[in-house]
Scaffold this motif. Structure first.
Motif, PDB file in Angstrom:
ATOM      1  N   ARG A 291     -11.368   7.079 -10.942  1.00 36.43           N
ATOM      2  CA  ARG A 291     -10.217   6.569 -10.358  1.00 36.43           C
ATOM      3  C   ARG A 291     -10.431   5.330  -9.599  1.00 36.43           C
ATOM      4  O   ARG A 291      -9.663   4.418  -9.394  1.00 36.43           O
ATOM      5  CB  ARG A 291      -9.632   7.757  -9.522  1.00 36.43           C
ATOM      6  N   LYS A 292     -11.576   5.234  -9.054  1.00 37.80           N
ATOM      7  CA  LYS A 292     -11.997   4.324  -7.998  1.00 37.80           C
ATOM      8  C   LYS A 292     -12.408   2.892  -8.672  1.00 37.80           C
ATOM      9  O   LYS A 292     -12.018   1.924  -8.395  1.00 37.80           O
ATOM     10  CB  LYS A 292     -13.398   4.501  -7.009  1.00 37.80           C
ATOM     11  N   VAL A 293     -12.944   3.322 -10.034  1.00 40.23           N
ATOM     12  CA  VAL A 293     -13.382   1.920 -10.798  1.00 40.23           C
ATOM     13  C   VAL A 293     -12.580   1.664 -11.869  1.00 40.23           C
ATOM     14  O   VAL A 293     -12.764   1.002 -12.825  1.00 40.23           O
ATOM     15  CB  VAL A 293     -14.805   2.295 -11.028  1.00 40.23           C
ATOM     16  N   ARG A 294     -11.358   2.242 -12.021  1.00 41.64           N
ATOM     17  CA  ARG A 294     -10.325   2.025 -13.035  1.00 41.64           C
ATOM     18  C   ARG A 294     -10.194   0.630 -13.505  1.00 41.64           C
ATOM     19  O   ARG A 294      -9.690   0.329 -14.425  1.00 41.64           O
ATOM     20  CB  ARG A 294      -9.259   2.901 -12.953  1.00 41.64           C
ATOM     21  N   ALA A 295     -10.121  -0.284 -12.472  1.00 40.23           N
ATOM     22  CA  ALA A 295      -9.816  -1.605 -12.856  1.00 40.23           C
ATOM     23  C   ALA A 295     -10.937  -2.251 -13.817  1.00 40.23           C
ATOM     24  O   ALA A 295     -10.265  -3.175 -14.364  1.00 40.23           O
ATOM     25  CB  ALA A 295      -9.974  -2.414 -11.647  1.00 40.23           C
ATOM     26  N   ASP A 296     -12.073  -1.704 -13.711  1.00 38.62           N
ATOM     27  CA  ASP A 296     -13.039  -2.335 -14.835  1.00 38.62           C
ATOM     28  C   ASP A 296     -12.970  -1.839 -16.214  1.00 38.62           C
ATOM     29  O   ASP A 296     -13.809  -1.926 -17.145  1.00 38.62           O
ATOM     30  CB  ASP A 296     -14.433  -2.144 -14.430  1.00 38.62           C
ATOM     31  N   LEU A 297     -11.944  -0.797 -16.624  1.00 40.49           N
ATOM     32  CA  LEU A 297     -11.879   0.196 -17.772  1.00 40.49           C
ATOM     33  C   LEU A 297     -10.913  -0.640 -18.607  1.00 40.49           C
ATOM     34  O   LEU A 297      -9.954  -1.400 -18.344  1.00 40.49           O
ATOM     35  CB  LEU A 297     -11.441   1.457 -17.437  1.00 40.49           C
ATOM     36  N   ASP A 298     -11.261  -0.995 -20.087  1.00 40.21           N
ATOM     37  CA  ASP A 298     -10.393  -1.095 -20.844  1.00 40.21           C
ATOM     38  C   ASP A 298      -9.478  -0.219 -21.448  1.00 40.21           C
ATOM     39  O   ASP A 298      -9.755   1.132 -21.158  1.00 40.21           O
ATOM     40  CB  ASP A 298     -11.507  -1.969 -21.874  1.00 40.21           C
TER      41      ASP A 298
ATOM     42  N   ALA B 237      -7.908  16.536 -12.676  1.00 42.62           N
ATOM     43  CA  ALA B 237      -7.671  15.652 -14.145  1.00 42.62           C
ATOM     44  C   ALA B 237      -6.254  15.341 -14.194  1.00 42.62           C
ATOM     45  O   ALA B 237      -5.954  14.365 -14.644  1.00 42.62           O
ATOM     46  CB  ALA B 237      -7.756  16.832 -15.116  1.00 42.62           C
ATOM     47  N   GLU B 238      -5.220  16.185 -13.652  1.00 37.53           N
ATOM     48  CA  GLU B 238      -3.912  15.599 -13.620  1.00 37.53           C
ATOM     49  C   GLU B 238      -3.642  14.522 -12.949  1.00 37.53           C
ATOM     50  O   GLU B 238      -3.019  13.292 -13.336  1.00 37.53           O
ATOM     51  CB  GLU B 238      -2.959  16.681 -13.218  1.00 37.53           C
ATOM     52  N   THR B 239      -4.238  14.287 -11.671  1.00 32.87           N
ATOM     53  CA  THR B 239      -4.322  13.049 -10.856  1.00 32.87           C
ATOM     54  C   THR B 239      -5.032  11.912 -11.587  1.00 32.87           C
ATOM     55  O   THR B 239      -4.439  10.821 -11.565  1.00 32.87           O
ATOM     56  CB  THR B 239      -5.132  13.519  -9.546  1.00 32.87           C
ATOM     57  N   MET B 240      -5.989  12.262 -12.174  1.00 30.97           N
ATOM     58  CA  MET B 240      -6.683  10.929 -13.008  1.00 30.97           C
ATOM     59  C   MET B 240      -5.624  10.787 -13.939  1.00 30.97           C
ATOM     60  O   MET B 240      -5.676   9.260 -14.187  1.00 30.97           O
ATOM     61  CB  MET B 240      -8.107  11.550 -13.382  1.00 30.97           C
ATOM     62  N   CYS B 241      -5.309  11.550 -14.789  1.00 32.11           N
ATOM     63  CA  CYS B 241      -4.771  11.111 -15.905  1.00 32.11           C
ATOM     64  C   CYS B 241      -3.254  10.467 -15.595  1.00 32.11           C
ATOM     65  O   CYS B 241      -3.055   9.552 -16.216  1.00 32.11           O
ATOM     66  CB  CYS B 241      -4.250  12.333 -16.963  1.00 32.11           C
TER      67      CYS B 241
ATOM     68  N   PHE C  75     -20.100  17.876 -12.536  1.00 33.13           N
ATOM     69  CA  PHE C  75     -20.013  16.405 -13.029  1.00 33.13           C
ATOM     70  C   PHE C  75     -18.460  15.912 -13.352  1.00 33.13           C
ATOM     71  O   PHE C  75     -18.257  14.901 -13.104  1.00 33.13           O
ATOM     72  CB  PHE C  75     -20.655  16.499 -14.721  1.00 33.13           C
ATOM     73  N   MET C  76     -17.849  16.938 -13.953  1.00 32.11           N
ATOM     74  CA  MET C  76     -16.273  16.689 -13.946  1.00 32.11           C
ATOM     75  C   MET C  76     -15.663  16.386 -12.623  1.00 32.11           C
ATOM     76  O   MET C  76     -15.078  15.161 -12.611  1.00 32.11           O
ATOM     77  CB  MET C  76     -15.710  17.780 -14.558  1.00 32.11           C
ATOM     78  N   LYS C  77     -15.884  16.923 -11.713  1.00 29.38           N
ATOM     79  CA  LYS C  77     -15.188  16.528 -10.490  1.00 29.38           C
ATOM     80  C   LYS C  77     -15.685  15.396  -9.840  1.00 29.38           C
ATOM     81  O   LYS C  77     -14.894  14.487  -9.428  1.00 29.38           O
ATOM     82  CB  LYS C  77     -15.593  17.676  -9.381  1.00 29.38           C
ATOM     83  N   SER C  78     -16.858  15.146  -9.870  1.00 33.92           N
ATOM     84  CA  SER C  78     -17.393  13.728  -9.200  1.00 33.92           C
ATOM     85  C   SER C  78     -17.115  12.629  -9.981  1.00 33.92           C
ATOM     86  O   SER C  78     -16.669  11.510  -9.561  1.00 33.92           O
ATOM     87  CB  SER C  78     -19.023  14.021  -8.950  1.00 33.92           C
ATOM     88  N   SER C  79     -17.052  12.728 -11.301  1.00 34.64           N
ATOM     89  CA  SER C  79     -17.077  11.783 -12.356  1.00 34.64           C
ATOM     90  C   SER C  79     -15.258  11.198 -12.289  1.00 34.64           C
ATOM     91  O   SER C  79     -15.145  10.219 -12.397  1.00 34.64           O
ATOM     92  CB  SER C  79     -17.379  11.915 -13.657  1.00 34.64           C
ATOM     93  N   MET C  80     -14.523  12.302 -12.412  1.00 34.36           N
ATOM     94  CA  MET C  80     -13.068  12.125 -12.179  1.00 34.36           C
ATOM     95  C   MET C  80     -12.560  11.130 -11.050  1.00 34.36           C
ATOM     96  O   MET C  80     -11.832  10.177 -11.267  1.00 34.36           O
ATOM     97  CB  MET C  80     -12.278  13.348 -12.544  1.00 34.36           C
TER      98      MET C  80
END
Length: 373
Positions: free
Chosen positions: A166-173, A228-232, A157-162
């Motif tokens: 990253r792909k949908v980050r434009a929708d995040l507050d 996780a580093e890439t996502m952060c 779940f960590m791998k797939s969700s991270m």
């Protein structure tokens, strides 16, 4: 129970009365027969978690990563989990994926860390492509937060969700970003701890069991740290850059706790090269409305992260020292416990040692920081 739970979530006046009725015979409130549907059981668990939030608010507490116990709801939540476990957790393939996220969130809110069988089944199901692809960024982050709060990393779940986040980050507050960064940092630290645990050594029961269930835990820990580093790095860049519509950067709406979440992730992944993020977070911490909301526990987290990053921001340290001084004057010994105070004193002292006191332009600020200590 479901009807009552959903009805009183936003009616604080009736919560205490309902809690009194729950504690009478919790075992009878959740039957374990086959007539009760999977979805009804999950709804029950979710209702209990929502009720626990209302109960904390009524007591003047706050909802956060380190929330306290849930009082009389614990036995009832345990009975619900027993009913869920009665059919080998087959519910994971029978209900919608959003209900699965709500369930793992409820387990985290109710602090049911010992329900490892249910937690692992939920994680394995949520890691499937058909589940991750249909969940929104906010739902994925809620799932990550839940597994982090439960101290139960699920590598799939960590791998797939991270990657999905990253792909949908434009929708995040901004609040979603802070929560996501804290969650993955906590999960990676947990994996690192499992990887470092000696085989046959004296570790906690939970660690031993989790280490035995994760094959090649060292390889998983290294892979998840890289992801996780890439996502952060990606999310933190989104926090500080000015938006295309001309509005201010997202970082300017973060609270002190959320700044502490982001800083702790930066410290975990040693994001020393990302000076723009550290500068933006430091600027936010100097704002009066942000400092006013800063508790002693948050000051401890902030100072510890700054020390790990070797970030000698004397202006931030001065403001944190001033805020701590205000808390002590206002609440006396109730301002913080001894462990928190020790963390603050140790980390700020180490940070002050990085500054050249001989610089004339900094003497006044440093003197005030030392005075606060």
């Amino acid at each position: 129970l479901n009807v009552v739970g959903q009805a009183i979530i936003f009616d604080n006046k009736r919560v205490d009365t309902t809690f009194s009725s729950f504690q009478k015979k919790p075992g009878e409130l959740v039957p374990t027969d086959k007539l009760m549907s999977h979805l009804s059981l999950l709804d029950t668990l979710y209702s209990l978690a929502k009720l626990s939030e209302v109960k904390r608010l009524n007591k003047g507490g706050h909802i956060g990563q380190n929330s306290g116990g849930t009082g009389n709801l614990q036995p009832l939540a345990h009975e619900t989990c027993v009913a869920i476990n009665s059919d080998d957790c087959s519910f994971v393939n029978a209900v919608y994926h959003t209900s699965l996220v709500e369930t793992v969130w409820a387990l985290a809110k109710l602090n049911l860390k010992k329900q490892t069988r249910i937690i692992d089944k939920l994680g394995d199901r949520l890691s499937k492509p058909d589940a991750v692809g249909r969940l929104s960024g906010k739902q994925l982050i809620n799932g990550l937060w839940a597994f982090a709060a439960l101290d139960r990393p699920n590598v799939g779940f960590m791998k797939s969700s991270m990657r999905r986040i990253r792909k949908v980050r434009a929708d995040l507050d901004p609040w979603d970003i802070a929560r996501a960064m804290w969650s993955v940092a906590r999960l990676v630290e947990r994996l690192d701890g499992l990887a470092a645990a000696p085989i046959g050594g004296k570790v906690s029961d939970g660690e031993n069991k989790a280490k035995g269930e994760l094959e090649n835990v060292e390889m998983h820990a290294a892979e998840m740290r890289e992801e996780a580093e890439t996502m952060c790095y990606t999310l933190s860049d989104d926090l500080v850059k000015t938006r295309c519509d001309g509005r201010d950067a997202k970082v300017l709406v973060l609270t002190s706790k959320q700044v502490a979440d982001v800083l702790s992730a930066c410290a975990t992944f040693e994001m020393l090269s990302n000076g723009g993020v550290l500068a933006a977070l430091s600027f936010q911490l100097r704002q009066d409305h942000v400092l006013k909301d800063c508790s002693a526990a948050t000051i401890a987290r902030l100072s510890l992260s700054l020390e790990k990053l070797n970030c000698n921001r004397f202006d931030v340290m001065t403001m944190l020292g001033k805020r701590l001084n205000e808390l002590v004057k206002e609440k006396k010994s109730l301002a913080c416990d001894s462990k928190t105070l020790n963390t603050i004193l140790r980390t700020i002292a180490l940070l002050l040692s990085l500054i050249h006191i001989s610089e004339p332009t900094r003497q006044e600020a440093i003197s005030y920081a030392v005075f606060c200590l």
